[in-house]
Design a protein around this motif. Structure first.
Motif, PDB file in Angstrom:
ATOM      1  N   GLY A   1      -3.886   8.623   4.018  1.00 57.89           N
ATOM      2  CA  GLY A   1      -4.376   7.184   3.809  1.00 57.89           C
ATOM      3  C   GLY A   1      -3.801   6.139   4.181  1.00 57.89           C
ATOM      4  N   ALA A   2      -2.240   6.416   3.788  1.00 53.63           N
ATOM      5  CA  ALA A   2      -1.117   5.409   4.146  1.00 53.63           C
ATOM      6  C   ALA A   2      -1.017   5.645   5.870  1.00 53.63           C
ATOM      7  N   MET A   3      -1.025   6.618   6.236  1.00 58.38           N
ATOM      8  CA  MET A   3      -0.775   6.698   7.682  1.00 58.38           C
ATOM      9  C   MET A   3      -1.756   5.987   8.337  1.00 58.38           C
ATOM     10  N   PHE A   4      -3.093   6.024   8.050  1.00 57.39           N
ATOM     11  CA  PHE A   4      -4.011   5.246   8.288  1.00 57.39           C
ATOM     12  C   PHE A   4      -3.654   3.525   8.358  1.00 57.39           C
ATOM     13  N   ALA A   5      -3.346   3.320   7.327  1.00 55.53           N
ATOM     14  CA  ALA A   5      -3.044   1.715   7.035  1.00 55.53           C
ATOM     15  C   ALA A   5      -1.841   1.456   7.819  1.00 55.53           C
ATOM     16  N   ALA A   6      -0.874   2.539   8.084  1.00 57.99           N
ATOM     17  CA  ALA A   6       0.254   1.932   8.768  1.00 57.99           C
ATOM     18  C   ALA A   6      -0.054   2.025  10.458  1.00 57.99           C
TER      19      ALA A   6
ATOM     20  N   CYS B   1       0.768  -1.135  -0.141  1.00 57.64           N
ATOM     21  CA  CYS B   1      -0.066   0.159   0.003  1.00 57.64           C
ATOM     22  C   CYS B   1       0.800   1.286   0.027  1.00 57.64           C
ATOM     23  N   THR B   2       1.807   1.492   0.810  1.00 59.66           N
ATOM     24  CA  THR B   2       2.853   2.483   1.159  1.00 59.66           C
ATOM     25  C   THR B   2       3.426   2.481  -0.234  1.00 59.66           C
ATOM     26  N   ALA B   3       3.978   1.460  -0.966  1.00 56.60           N
ATOM     27  CA  ALA B   3       4.735   1.519  -2.163  1.00 56.60           C
ATOM     28  C   ALA B   3       3.941   2.140  -3.347  1.00 56.60           C
ATOM     29  N   LEU B   4       2.670   1.830  -3.488  1.00 63.06           N
ATOM     30  CA  LEU B   4       1.908   2.249  -4.423  1.00 63.06           C
ATOM     31  C   LEU B   4       1.858   3.754  -4.313  1.00 63.06           C
ATOM     32  N   ILE B   5       1.452   3.887  -3.144  1.00 65.05           N
ATOM     33  CA  ILE B   5       1.322   5.558  -2.997  1.00 65.05           C
ATOM     34  C   ILE B   5       2.483   6.299  -3.102  1.00 65.05           C
ATOM     35  N   VAL B   6       3.699   6.012  -2.664  1.00 64.88           N
ATOM     36  CA  VAL B   6       4.782   6.554  -2.988  1.00 64.88           C
ATOM     37  C   VAL B   6       5.025   6.412  -4.319  1.00 64.88           C
TER      38      VAL B   6
END
Lengths: 390, 238
Positions: A268-273, A24-29
């Protein structure tokens, strides 16, 4: 300090969650990097187009070439001005250019605007950075030939070497050469002989713009004020640098767009993390209690869980950048419709320091803010109660 | 007789659950000598685990003082009591509380990471501790690869590796079968007699309590019986 291997092994144990979070983080970055590298590529292409000693002369009141028109009679007085540089053969470095932007069939079957530029030889190529014919040869004036930028040759029907590029009902050019121009905006154009073009589009006696090179910055300013101030000319001279700077509006849009994407997706990624880390804290409550009992401090626990979150996001960020890197290495180009000419502008993806820094900042922000609240929860756990946790 | 290793004066402890105050320990005083093996017994809810946690510096009394070697634990800040635990207390839990992702060696090494020992010194200490509990050769096993008894031995090795003067054990045999429990108790007796560790152990099991030299009985937060065994406790070698 709690050893890092504790975190690494826990990440490996719950590898599905770890992989999903990293993905998820990778796609966002990656998507953010993509947008920013597009902006960087576009900006570079526009910046390369401007030589500090070059002036672009347009009709007074025009801010770009599409709505500019200068009569050839007026234009003829331009080369007579003082302070214009000459090439090795003694030719004054002035080029009259005529622009036509027809819609042309792309290889994918769609129609798109294409910049067809009627140019003067040999001055027009000389006024572009690194202009090079990489295949075939330069067109012969008066024979209805053209040379095509490499990017355009790939994208448009009939634009390949030896093919015939049909740009209108009666207007077509034989492609005799493919060129590059050091990544500048000319790489989104087709060049033909100016006299061929003016005949074909019935614009005899007028040009779109004049380009010239001054001998020095001082004479550049003199030339600019002469051209701007002389009421007879009704012209406006733009230092190319300024002109292209103004054109980077397209890239500004990309930057704003990219920044928005980056912010929203990062949250969004913060929530995932955070979700992943909350689960980690919950599952390891008794371990946290045990470590606190053994003498690890609240600070140790905070650093351990924040570190795990950072590590998780850093792996994602790294993967994200790695996903985009090859696109830039392979010189993947993209087509954007310019806001000024509505023609397609081709830029190359460019991963520069800025893009890397943005990816880094995003990653750290996601890791820190995503991990902060779970880590604080871990810190605040009551030792006695968490030891009883099953 | 020298000053007691552990001295509790008028210790009370109450928890607040929602709006209700639940008293757990009530005005309890107690002294424990260096080298004692003390068993805390009593029905569920009698406060024995709370007493153990207070002595171990995991919890704070509501009122009263707890002196360990002359330091009042109630006066220490959270970070200094954490440091104090690392230096002076070894913990043995009913559920062993090993870190599942770490090997036996790494679990035992964990408390040493809070000391100034270098890698080699840590390795030597871990080997020694594992030898004392009879687990040499199991360094690289993960907790899930060990039996319950072996896991508890690793936990005991972890408790003694920093050479603390005090070992606290909360139902150390509660999750083990009789035979393994016996082995663990024998090991604890050995740590008491041979290595002179002061041990405070909470247990339900009268068999386990027989290992102790002194048995304290609690009920409803009060000390109801303080019994020092006249006959010799069971020897480690028996």
């Amino acid at each position: 300090m709690v050893p890092l291997k504790y975190n690494v092994r826990n990440m490996r144990v719950r590898w599905v969650t770890t992989a999903l979070t990293i993905g998820c983080t990778a796609l966002i970055v990656a998507s953010t990097c993509l947008v920013f590298s597009m902006a960087a590529g576009l900006k570079r292409s526009l910046r390369l187009s401007g030589d500090p000693l070059d002036l672009l002369v347009l009709r007074a009141g025009s801010s770009n070439e599409t709505n500019s028109g200068i009569s050839l009679d007026t234009a003829r007085s331009i080369p007579t001005l003082d302070g214009i540089a000459t090439d090795a053969e003694g030719n004054k470095l002035v080029a009259f250019e005529l622009l036509n932007i027809p819609t042309v069939l792309r290889r994918d079957g769609n129609r798109a605007n294409l910049i067809v530029r009627g140019v003067d030889l040999p001055t027009s190529p000389a006024l572009r950075p690194d202009f090079q014919i990489i295949e075939g040869q330069m067109f012969e004036p008066g024979l209805g030939q053209c040379v095509v930028a490499r990017n355009i040759a790939r994208g448009f029907q009939g634009a390949g070497l030896g093919e015939t590029l049909v740009v209108g009902e009666k207007e077509s050019y034989k492609v005799v050469g493919i060129f590059t121009a050091g990544g500048s905006s000319a790489e989104s154009e087709v060049w033909v002989d100016r006299r061929d073009l003016e005949k074909n589009i019935s614009r005899e006696g007028s040009i779109t713009s004049a380009q010239l090179r001054a001998t020095s910055l001082e004479t550049l300013n003199q030339l600019k004020s002469t051209l701007d101030d002389d009421a007879r000319f009704k012209l406006k001279a733009w230092p190319e640098r300024d002109f292209y700077e103004a054109q980077t509006r397209s890239s500004l849009f990309l930057l704003v767009f990219g920044a928005l994407i980056a912010v929203f997706l990062s949250v969004g990624a913060m929530f995932a993390a955070a979700n992943t880390m909350f689960a980690a804290v919950k599952n390891r409550t008794r371990e946290i209690g045990t470590m606190r009992a053994l003498g690890f401090s609240r600070g140790d626990v905070l650093i351990s869980f924040l570190g795990e979150s950072l590590l998780l996001c850093a792996l994602g960020g790294l993967l994200g950048v790695l996903l985009v890197m090859p696109l830039s290495w392979f010189g993947l180009s993209f087509d954007l419709v310019s806001f000024d000419t509505f023609a397609e502008v081709t830029g190359a993806l460019r991963i520069d320091g800025v893009v890397i820094v943005i990816a880094l900042v995003m990653t750290i922000a996601m890791g820190l803010f995503g991990g902060l609240f779970p880590a604080l929860r871990a810190v605040r756990l009551d030792v006695v109660r968490s030891l009883r946790e099953v | 007789m020298s000053e007691p290793a552990i001295l509790l004066k008028g210790v009370s402890k109450a928890y607040r659950r929602d709006q209700i105050v639940v008293p757990v320990l009530d005005d309890l005083s107690l002294s424990v000598e260096e080298g004692e093996f003390l068993a805390l017994m009593g029905p569920s809810g009698s406060g024995k685990t709370t007493l153990l946690n207070l002595i171990a510096g995991l919890d704070r009394p509501s009122t009263g003082s707890i002196f360990v070697h002359g330091h009042d634990l109630a006066d220490m800040s959270d970070s200094s009591i954490t440091r104090w635990r690392a230096d002076h207390v070894g913990f043995i839990f009913q559920m062993y509380n090993l870190i599942p992702v770490m090997t036996a060696f790494e679990n035992v090494e964990l408390p040493l990471l809070l000391t100034r020992l270098n890698r080699k010194q840590r390795r030597d200490n871990v080997r020694t501790a594992l030898r004392v509990v009879g687990l040499e050769g199991r360094e690289d096993h993960y907790p899930r690869q060990l039996s319950g008894g072996q896991e508890q031995r690793v936990a005991i090795a972890r408790a003694i590796v920093t050479d603390p003067f005090l070992l606290v054990a909360d139902e150390p045999t509660g999750d083990l079968d009789r035979k393994m429990g016996e082995e663990i108790l024998q090991l604890m007796s050995q740590l008491n007699t041979e290595f002179k560790k002061t041990i405070v152990m909470v247990t339900h099991d009268p068999e386990a309590a027989r290992r102790a030299r002194r048995i304290l009985r609690l009920d409803k937060g009060k000390l109801v019986n303080d019994h020092v065994r006249v006959e010799e406790p069971m020897e480690a070698a028996s």
